[in-house]
Design a protein around this motif. Sequence first.
Motif, PDB file in Angstrom:
ATOM      1  N   PRO A  60      33.298  68.919  56.177  1.00 31.73           N
ATOM      2  CA  PRO A  60      32.148  68.887  55.229  1.00 31.73           C
ATOM      3  C   PRO A  60      31.261  67.690  55.836  1.00 31.73           C
ATOM      4  CG  PRO A  60      34.391  69.375  53.894  1.00 31.73           C
ATOM      5  CD  PRO A  60      34.744  68.976  55.837  1.00 31.73           C
ATOM      6  N   ILE A  61      31.639  66.707  55.763  1.00 38.27           N
ATOM      7  CA  ILE A  61      30.739  65.338  55.896  1.00 38.27           C
ATOM      8  C   ILE A  61      29.568  65.661  57.359  1.00 38.27           C
ATOM      9  CG2 ILE A  61      30.265  62.836  56.678  1.00 38.27           C
ATOM     10  CD1 ILE A  61      33.057  62.409  55.748  1.00 38.27           C
ATOM     11  N   GLU A  62      29.977  66.240  58.187  1.00 38.23           N
ATOM     12  CA  GLU A  62      28.804  66.999  59.206  1.00 38.23           C
ATOM     13  C   GLU A  62      27.925  68.009  58.297  1.00 38.23           C
ATOM     14  OE1 GLU A  62      29.281  70.800  61.938  1.00 38.23           O
ATOM     15  OE2 GLU A  62      31.242  69.197  62.980  1.00 38.23           O
ATOM     16  N   ARG A  63      29.183  69.011  57.487  1.00 38.09           N
ATOM     17  CA  ARG A  63      27.413  69.687  56.835  1.00 38.09           C
ATOM     18  C   ARG A  63      26.534  69.071  56.032  1.00 38.09           C
ATOM     19  NH1 ARG A  63      32.503  72.591  57.262  1.00 38.09           N
ATOM     20  NH2 ARG A  63      32.724  72.389  55.029  1.00 38.09           N
ATOM     21  N   ALA A  64      26.866  68.121  56.406  1.00 41.92           N
ATOM     22  CA  ALA A  64      25.991  67.222  54.530  1.00 41.92           C
ATOM     23  C   ALA A  64      24.737  66.298  56.371  1.00 41.92           C
ATOM     24  CB  ALA A  64      26.676  66.007  53.550  1.00 41.92           C
ATOM     25  N   MET A  65      25.342  65.777  56.788  1.00 40.81           N
ATOM     26  CA  MET A  65      23.981  65.224  57.994  1.00 40.81           C
ATOM     27  C   MET A  65      23.742  66.393  58.390  1.00 40.81           C
ATOM     28  SD  MET A  65      27.801  63.150  60.664  1.00 40.81           S
ATOM     29  CE  MET A  65      26.422  63.572  61.201  1.00 40.81           C
ATOM     30  N   GLY A  66      24.368  67.195  58.439  1.00 36.07           N
ATOM     31  CA  GLY A  66      23.296  68.290  59.364  1.00 36.07           C
ATOM     32  C   GLY A  66      22.504  69.300  58.358  1.00 36.07           C
ATOM     33  N   ALA A  67      22.634  68.974  57.068  1.00 32.66           N
ATOM     34  CA  ALA A  67      21.602  69.254  55.697  1.00 32.66           C
ATOM     35  C   ALA A  67      20.609  68.268  55.799  1.00 32.66           C
ATOM     36  CB  ALA A  67      22.145  69.413  54.298  1.00 32.66           C
ATOM     37  N   ALA A  68      21.528  67.415  55.854  1.00 34.80           N
ATOM     38  CA  ALA A  68      20.030  66.298  56.127  1.00 34.80           C
ATOM     39  C   ALA A  68      18.916  65.420  57.600  1.00 34.80           C
ATOM     40  CB  ALA A  68      21.161  64.374  55.903  1.00 34.80           C
ATOM     41  N   LEU A  69      19.642  66.049  57.990  1.00 39.07           N
ATOM     42  CA  LEU A  69      18.976  65.797  59.200  1.00 39.07           C
ATOM     43  C   LEU A  69      18.407  66.608  60.508  1.00 39.07           C
ATOM     44  CD1 LEU A  69      21.840  62.430  60.494  1.00 39.07           C
ATOM     45  CD2 LEU A  69      19.457  62.442  59.024  1.00 39.07           C
ATOM     46  N   THR A  70      18.599  67.456  60.009  1.00 35.47           N
ATOM     47  CA  THR A  70      18.144  69.038  60.949  1.00 35.47           C
ATOM     48  C   THR A  70      16.236  69.129  60.099  1.00 35.47           C
ATOM     49  OG1 THR A  70      20.561  69.608  61.283  1.00 35.47           O
ATOM     50  CG2 THR A  70      18.425  71.250  61.365  1.00 35.47           C
ATOM     51  N   VAL A  71      15.750  69.509  61.210  1.00 31.10           N
ATOM     52  CA  VAL A  71      14.489  70.039  60.871  1.00 31.10           C
ATOM     53  C   VAL A  71      14.426  71.623  61.379  1.00 31.10           C
ATOM     54  CG1 VAL A  71      12.197  68.891  61.291  1.00 31.10           C
ATOM     55  CG2 VAL A  71      13.694  67.674  61.673  1.00 31.10           C
ATOM     56  N   GLU A  72      14.237  72.059  59.933  1.00 30.37           N
ATOM     57  CA  GLU A  72      14.028  73.493  60.383  1.00 30.37           C
ATOM     58  C   GLU A  72      12.545  74.562  60.531  1.00 30.37           C
ATOM     59  OE1 GLU A  72      17.219  75.468  57.885  1.00 30.37           O
ATOM     60  OE2 GLU A  72      18.767  74.449  58.800  1.00 30.37           O
ATOM     61  N   ASP A  73      12.341  74.616  61.823  1.00 30.48           N
ATOM     62  CA  ASP A  73      10.891  75.267  61.670  1.00 30.48           C
ATOM     63  C   ASP A  73      10.831  75.868  63.119  1.00 30.48           C
ATOM     64  OD1 ASP A  73       8.662  75.193  62.023  1.00 30.48           O
ATOM     65  OD2 ASP A  73       7.910  73.713  60.588  1.00 30.48           O
ATOM     66  N   ASP A  74      10.748  77.365  62.650  1.00 29.95           N
ATOM     67  CA  ASP A  74      10.526  78.383  63.492  1.00 29.95           C
ATOM     68  C   ASP A  74      10.121  78.054  65.452  1.00 29.95           C
ATOM     69  OD1 ASP A  74      12.402  79.728  62.458  1.00 29.95           O
ATOM     70  OD2 ASP A  74      10.881  81.191  62.085  1.00 29.95           O
ATOM     71  N   ARG A  75       8.507  76.823  64.684  1.00 30.59           N
ATOM     72  CA  ARG A  75       7.833  76.644  65.677  1.00 30.59           C
ATOM     73  C   ARG A  75       8.372  75.950  66.558  1.00 30.59           C
ATOM     74  NH1 ARG A  75       3.560  74.167  61.737  1.00 30.59           N
ATOM     75  NH2 ARG A  75       4.894  72.825  60.608  1.00 30.59           N
ATOM     76  N   LEU A  76       9.272  75.007  66.210  1.00 29.24           N
ATOM     77  CA  LEU A  76      10.358  74.169  66.856  1.00 29.24           C
ATOM     78  C   LEU A  76      11.144  74.930  68.285  1.00 29.24           C
ATOM     79  CD1 LEU A  76      11.629  70.860  64.947  1.00 29.24           C
ATOM     80  CD2 LEU A  76       9.503  70.986  67.174  1.00 29.24           C
ATOM     81  N   GLY A  77      11.311  75.846  67.779  1.00 27.93           N
ATOM     82  CA  GLY A  77      12.541  76.694  68.523  1.00 27.93           C
ATOM     83  C   GLY A  77      11.081  76.876  70.628  1.00 27.93           C
ATOM     84  N   THR A  78      12.945  77.451  71.232  1.00 28.34           N
ATOM     85  CA  THR A  78      12.100  77.746  72.542  1.00 28.34           C
ATOM     86  C   THR A  78      13.806  78.448  73.060  1.00 28.34           C
ATOM     87  OG1 THR A  78      11.522  77.073  74.228  1.00 28.34           O
ATOM     88  CG2 THR A  78      12.926  75.398  73.396  1.00 28.34           C
ATOM     89  N   GLU A  79      12.843  79.153  74.380  1.00 29.43           N
ATOM     90  CA  GLU A  79      13.824  79.543  74.514  1.00 29.43           C
ATOM     91  C   GLU A  79      13.579  79.420  76.633  1.00 29.43           C
ATOM     92  OE1 GLU A  79      15.484  84.304  76.066  1.00 29.43           O
ATOM     93  OE2 GLU A  79      14.299  84.089  74.086  1.00 29.43           O
ATOM     94  N   ALA A  80      14.960  79.390  77.169  1.00 26.96           N
ATOM     95  CA  ALA A  80      15.336  78.728  78.486  1.00 26.96           C
ATOM     96  C   ALA A  80      16.502  78.629  78.594  1.00 26.96           C
ATOM     97  CB  ALA A  80      14.983  77.264  78.148  1.00 26.96           C
TER      98      ALA A  80
END
Length: 348
Positions: free
Chosen positions: A34-54
Motif C-alpha cells: 500500500p505504501i507503493e500505491r500512496a507513492m504513486g498517487a503522490a508522484l505520478t503525473v497523469e496527463d495524456d499529453r505525456l503518453g507515447t508509443e514506441a
Amino acid sequence: MTFYEAVRPLVFRLDPEQAHHLVARGLGLVDGTPIERAMGAALTVEDDRLGTEAFGCEFASPVGVAAGFDKNAEFPSALGALGFGHLEVGGVTPDSRAGNPRPRIFRLVEDEGVINRMGLNNDGARVVGDRLRGRAIDHPVGVNLAVGDHAEDEPAAYRESYEGVAGAGDFYVINVSCPNAEGVRDLQDREKLEAIVETLQDAGAAPLLIKVSPDLSESALADVVEVVEQFDLAGLVATNTTTDRPEGLSGPTEEAGGLSGRPLADRSTEVVRQLARCTDKPIVGVGGVFTAADAYDKLRAGASLVQVYTGLIYRGPTVARSINTGLLTLMERDGYESIDAVVGADLE
C-alpha cells in the motif's frame, strides 16, 4: 529545498554503493505494498499529453529509469510508483557475476557526475527472468542483454542471456557498449554486431534495440544504424557511459570506468541527433537527464523516450515528477499538444 536536498549530504557520506543498496532495500520493501500505491498517487503525473508509443509498447510518460539502477528486477513496481513510465533492468549475463572489485563507484559531486566500473555484476539472466515473469508490472520493462569478459562465442552468449529472460520483458536491449567488461565495446564492430543480432533474432528476441557508446565516431554510428535498418530492429538507446574525461572536471577523474551524469549530457544529446538524422526508428536518450529542460533537449533532438540514472542519485525520488511536470510547462510554452510533436523538433 526539497526533503531529499536537505538529507543528501548525509546520504553522500556513505560509500556510493552502500548508499545505492540502502535505497534499493527501501524500494524493495515498499514494492507491491500500500505504501507503493500512496507513492504513486503522490508522484505520478497523469496527463495524456505525456503518453507515447514506441516499439509496440505504450508509455504513460516518456521518462524512464536506465539499466543498472534495478539490475536484478528487485523493485520494478516501486520505480513506476516514483512516476517513471518505463524501466530497463540489467544488464543480465548468462550466469551470475560478482563484477569488479570494490570500490567501483565514485561521485563527482561538483560536476553532478558518477564514475562506475561495476563490471556487469548481476544475479544472472534466469534469476532475473523468473523475477519478472512472477510479477504484474503496470509499465513497460526492457531487459538489457549483456555478456561477460572474453566470451568464447559472443553471439551464443547473448542468446543464452536472452533465453534466460525470454518472455519476461516488453523489449530487449543489446548492450555492446559497456566500458566495464573487457572486450564488450569491440562488439560494436559491424560484422560482430550483425552476428549477434542474427543469432538473437533466430532465438525469437523482439523487439530488439541496440545500446551505443557515446565514444563512437560518426561513421561508426552510421554503421550501427545500417545494422538496425538491415535487420529491421525496433530502435536504439543512446548512450551508455563514456570513458572520456572532459576538461575541468573535479573529483576522482583518474579512476577507471564509465562516466555518467551532467558531464555526458551534451555528447549524448549530440549522438541522439546524429542517429535521428539517419533513421526513423525510435531512440531512447540517456545521459545527463536531471531536469525537464534536459529531457526536452533530447526529445527535440530526436529521442522518443529518455532515461534517468545519475539524475536519481543527485535529485532524488521526486525527479520523475519534476521532469514530467516541467515537460508539460515547456510544451505549453511552445504550443505542443503531445510528446510526439516535440520529438525531432530541432531536426526540422
